[in-house]
Design an enzyme around this catalytic site. Structure first.
Site, PDB file in Angstrom:
ATOM      1  N   GLU A  47      52.045  16.917  62.166  1.00  0.00           N
ATOM      2  CA  GLU A  47      53.034  17.996  62.196  1.00  0.00           C
ATOM      3  C   GLU A  47      52.438  19.164  62.983  1.00  0.00           C
ATOM      4  O   GLU A  47      51.238  19.437  62.874  1.00  0.00           O
ATOM      5  CB  GLU A  47      53.294  18.433  60.736  1.00  0.00           C
ATOM      6  N   ASN A 110      61.384  22.369  62.420  1.00  0.00           N
ATOM      7  CA  ASN A 110      60.079  21.709  62.343  1.00  0.00           C
ATOM      8  C   ASN A 110      60.356  20.246  62.675  1.00  0.00           C
ATOM      9  O   ASN A 110      60.942  19.521  61.875  1.00  0.00           O
ATOM     10  CB  ASN A 110      59.499  21.887  60.932  1.00  0.00           C
ATOM     11  N   LYS A 127      62.548  18.103  60.065  1.00  0.00           N
ATOM     12  CA  LYS A 127      62.059  18.144  58.679  1.00  0.00           C
ATOM     13  C   LYS A 127      63.154  18.559  57.697  1.00  0.00           C
ATOM     14  O   LYS A 127      63.757  19.628  57.834  1.00  0.00           O
ATOM     15  CB  LYS A 127      60.889  19.129  58.596  1.00  0.00           C
ATOM     16  N   GLU A 145      57.249  28.749  55.716  1.00  0.00           N
ATOM     17  CA  GLU A 145      58.075  27.839  56.527  1.00  0.00           C
ATOM     18  C   GLU A 145      59.556  28.186  56.448  1.00  0.00           C
ATOM     19  O   GLU A 145      60.292  28.012  57.417  1.00  0.00           O
ATOM     20  CB  GLU A 145      57.860  26.387  56.093  1.00  0.00           C
ATOM     21  N   CYS A 171      55.364  16.175  56.626  1.00  0.00           N
ATOM     22  CA  CYS A 171      54.639  16.915  55.595  1.00  0.00           C
ATOM     23  C   CYS A 171      55.301  16.835  54.215  1.00  0.00           C
ATOM     24  O   CYS A 171      55.283  15.790  53.576  1.00  0.00           O
ATOM     25  CB  CYS A 171      54.448  18.360  56.057  1.00  0.00           C
ATOM     26  N   ASN A 196      50.382  19.085  57.557  1.00  0.00           N
ATOM     27  CA  ASN A 196      49.363  20.130  57.443  1.00  0.00           C
ATOM     28  C   ASN A 196      49.337  20.516  55.979  1.00  0.00           C
ATOM     29  O   ASN A 196      50.328  21.068  55.464  1.00  0.00           O
ATOM     30  CB  ASN A 196      49.757  21.387  58.233  1.00  0.00           C
TER      31      ASN A 196
END
Lengths: 308, 308
Positions: A47, A110, A127, A145, A171, A196
């Protein structure tokens, strides 16, 4: 003869904010070369593989934020990676921050793109499960995020990669059983995943020793319960002062670890994934058509309690 | 002060077909006494805890089949267990084969009842994911649950047990992520589970060494991903010629093994389950209202592909 796909997971060490895109893309190209040398047919990168994990900071200036994003893929700095794929005949999945002009506005996702062994775009995933918050919260590790990204709007798509059905996840998606189930119901045989993950969370110091267990457990269960291959690439090591876990891995449809990274740096792991194992595992416990009870699962897709 | 429930898992060794109900109930009472002596407030017994796991045989005579079933709970032979619960002030969940007169016909279910520390019935669960087949299939271990049982029709209910929200699941249910998710969405804090799992399967000799891993993996993931306590009781050992795995366990909302049986015989394991750990685990990753995407999960509850 067994139907196989040789998968590489290209873990990266930290990508500091001070690194240029050119430097970072150079590292990715080098990892792709290692994957090719090991016989890989596809590689997965982490990611946000082009930048530091900037949601650890509160940033207000939109230009400063947008500097972490790509407005075109490939762009001038990433073209080199696509060229390498075509040269090496190894496709890849790459996590990055996407700026899209959609519905008449600028949107931030993302994102992970799947690229073929000819260097051409195959498909995109955004994502779905965006963690963290939009503002720093007292007593918790800053993870913004939800400040910088919208939740994904492309569903859980599955793409054809040379005859193999490939899905992607990013993630936090890996912690939710719905991710694997949706990808499985959409026909995935392989899930490529990047992450991450901070080693330490201020909100749960007592659970710190479980971070790697909590990394692998849901992926292993997701692989087993959906008879999928899962290949997951971490960004690892001390990145701009924050320790990220490694533990990149390739997990069989049995839930077993087939390969695992053992460093916190740039590292390629490779496994020749036997796709016929999927049918064997499916046969033992998971004849979905016979045993699932979708009429009994309605609550899972109902919005009750799903909004703050 | 921490909110706790002290849970006992009462694993049983094999229950041979030659055993009388009185003998078997005597063993269960003895296990409940051990649980009480260890401070347990509730105990869980295996699936089909009153009989041998008869679906390993093809039986045609309905009277012979029905001899494995209970038409009343408690009945003359099981009353003693209910009396013991009231005497010891320890409730229990008991797996058994249920004959019900319902919808104007005789119906057979693989059932688990929850009984209070006063020896009174609290609630009932009927196994949702009934595995196996209705006729023996060549090349597979005979497993005829679908010959003898209808799939459950009571949903995934959750009951109040002295202020703790308790759900149940039976054997194959534990392999399906939907089971834990439904129980979690229904508010469960503790899942009590019973199972009979053969060590060897003719259809998958190459996976035999993974049977215990495949027992624990989905339960640990289910506990972690739904921040639940899971307490699971095996019927273990060599039962009427068939080896059953043990591995009874109590799993924390972190997914960690808090306690595990180490024998293939009658054995009680106990853990004082900290229910406050649920909120701590929920806070770290699993704020369902904030992060789940139920509108994106529709396929999970859609009948597409769900029928043969």
């Amino acid at each position: 003869m067994a139907r196989c796909l040789t998968i590489a997971v290209a873990q990266t060490g930290p990508i500091q904010r001070s690194a240029t895109r050119a430097e970072t893309v150079g590292r990715l190209v080098h990892l792709l070369e290692q994957a090719a040398a090991a016989g890989a047919e596809i590689a997965v990168f982490p990611e946000m593989a082009l930048t530091t994990f900037f949601p650890r900071w509160r940033i207000d200036d939109q230009a400063e934020i947008d500097a972490f994003f790509e407005s075109a893929m490939p762009g001038p700095e990433t073209q080199r990676l696509y060229d390498a794929a075509a040269r090496l005949k190894v496709g890849f999945a790459l996590g990055y921050c996407e700026i899209a002009q959609e519905d008449g506005r600028t949107r931030h996702f993302n994102t992970m793109d799947l690229v073929g062994p000819d260097g051409r775009f195959i498909g995109r995933y955004r994502k779905m499960h965006v963690p963290g918050s939009a503002e720093p919260e007292e007593g918790t590790t800053t993870h913004l995020e939800r400040r910088y990204f919208e939740p994904g709007n492309l569903g859980f798509p599955v793409f054809d990669y040379g005859g193999v059905r490939v899905g992607m996840a990013i993630c936090n998606d890996r912690r939710w059983p719905e991710t694997y189930r949706m990808l499985c119901l959409n026909g995935a045989e392989v899930v490529l995943l990047g992450y991450n993950t901070p080693l330490l969370l201020d909100e749960a110091p007592a659970l710190a020793h479980l971070r790697m267990f909590h990394n692998h457990l849901p992926m292993q269960a997701g692989a087993y319960q959906n008879t999928l291959w899962v290949a997951a690439a971490a960004k690892a090591g001390l990145e701009d002062g924050q320790a990220l876990i490694g533990g990149s891995c390739i997990i069989a449809p049995t839930g077993e670890m087939a390969a695992q990274a053992i460093s916190l740096g740039d590292e390629v792991i490779v496994h020749r994934a036997d796709l016929d194992l999927i049918a064997i595992c499916r046969k033992v416990n998971f004849d979905f058509a016979l045993y699932r009870r979708p009429d009994q699962y309605r609550l899972i897709s109902e919005p009750v309690g799903s909004h703050v």
